[in-house]
Design a protein around this motif. Structure first.
Motif, short mmCIF file in Angstrom:
data_model
loop_
_atom_site.label_atom_id
_atom_site.label_comp_id
_atom_site.label_asym_id
_atom_site.label_seq_id
_atom_site.Cartn_x
_atom_site.Cartn_y
_atom_site.Cartn_z
N GLN A 155 0.85 -1.19 0.00
CA GLN A 155 0.00 0.00 0.00
C GLN A 155 0.89 1.24 0.00
O GLN A 155 1.93 1.26 0.65
N PRO A 156 0.48 2.31 -0.70
CA PRO A 156 1.21 3.60 -0.60
C PRO A 156 0.76 4.34 0.65
O PRO A 156 -0.28 4.98 0.66
N CYS A 157 1.51 4.22 1.73
CA CYS A 157 1.10 4.78 3.02
C CYS A 157 2.01 5.94 3.43
O CYS A 157 3.21 5.92 3.14
N PRO A 158 1.48 6.92 4.16
CA PRO A 158 2.33 7.96 4.73
C PRO A 158 2.94 7.49 6.04
O PRO A 158 2.27 6.92 6.88
N VAL A 159 4.23 7.72 6.20
CA VAL A 159 4.91 7.47 7.47
C VAL A 159 5.26 8.83 8.03
O VAL A 159 6.22 9.46 7.59
N GLY A 160 4.47 9.31 8.98
CA GLY A 160 4.62 10.69 9.42
C GLY A 160 4.30 11.60 8.25
O GLY A 160 3.21 11.56 7.69
N MET A 161 5.27 12.41 7.86
CA MET A 161 5.08 13.29 6.71
C MET A 161 5.80 12.77 5.46
O MET A 161 5.93 13.48 4.48
N ILE A 162 6.26 11.51 5.51
CA ILE A 162 7.03 10.93 4.41
C ILE A 162 6.16 9.92 3.68
O ILE A 162 5.57 9.04 4.30
#
Length: 240
Positions: A155-162
């Motif tokens: 999945q294309p997920c956000p890690v924090g703001m990345i």
């Protein structure tokens, strides 16, 4: 629509979904679970606010106003003032913790992200190469060689703001979570956070991160993903 867009729109109103949001949720187990948690929180909040007004409250307020209970009103104002100040402080601290989390070291952000998507670790059916390549394409990344076998979740997920491509690779010793963070360069290193091992490796035009309770597959997976992202199997295997 990707996971980040879906969750931003869901946060604005958890009870309303556009057709695009519904279509994304049906195909994304992570966002489906996130929606269920959001709706559960909304229901709990609604129930907590359904407090019955005590009988005779209006009469008592009018009586207090007409009998000149100035000192009592002053004490109540002070008491409610302290409670309001405490509520504001708690809210500010909560916001502060969330903001600080966005700037936490990458290993901490990765481990926290896993805690928010535990359902990803339950998948075991391998995905096709096309499905994995589609997950990278949503982040603007094209693999130069086939990915390592055994990816069961992407999945294309956000890690924090990345932005990241979030994957899971089941192993006999436990799942290994793989993140590729395009356009983010992290210094190479091995870390331990909350009992989880994290390896960050600068790779291609970003950073590959491996997260697991056991590190025995880290070297092989690092080599395999370097080949997929850079097309350099000799370098990935450790040759000069």
């Amino acid at each position: 629509m990707n996971c980040l867009d879906y969750r931003r729109q869901l946060g604005a109103d958890p009870r309303r979904e556009t057709p695009e949001m519904q279509e994304h949720r049906r195909g994304c187990s992570g966002c489906a679970a996130h929606q269920a948690r959001s709706l559960g929180f909304e229901l709990a909040l609604k129930r907590s606010l359904q407090v019955a007004v005590p009988d005779g409250l209006a009469e008592r307020i009018l009586l207090a106003q007409t009998t000149g209970e100035r000192s009592a009103r002053t004490r109540r104002r002070r008491r409610w003032g302290w409670l309001a100040a405490a509520a504001v402080l708690v809210a500010a601290l909560g916001i502060g913790v969330q903001q600080l989390q966005l700037f936490a070291p990458l290993p901490r952000q990765l481990v926290v992200h896993l805690q928010h998507e535990p359902e990803a670790l339950l998948t075991h059916t391998p995905l096709s190469v096309a499905e994995i390549e589609r997950g990278f394409a949503l982040r603007g990344v094209k693999l130069v060689a086939p990915p390592p076998a055994g990816v069961s979740y992407v999945q294309p997920c956000p890690v924090g703001m990345i932005g990241s491509v979030h994957m899971v690779m089941p192993e006999d010793e436990g799942p290994v979570t793989v993140f590729f963070l395009p356009a983010h360069r992290e210094r190479r290193g091995d870390y331990v956070d909350q009992g989880m091992h994290v390896r960050a490796v600068p790779m291609a035009a970003g950073t590959l991160a491996l997260v697991a309770a056991d590190t025995r597959h880290f070297d092989a997976l690092e080599a395999g993903w370097r080949n997929s992202l850079e097309g350099t199997p000799a370098t990935a295997a450790g040759a000069p």
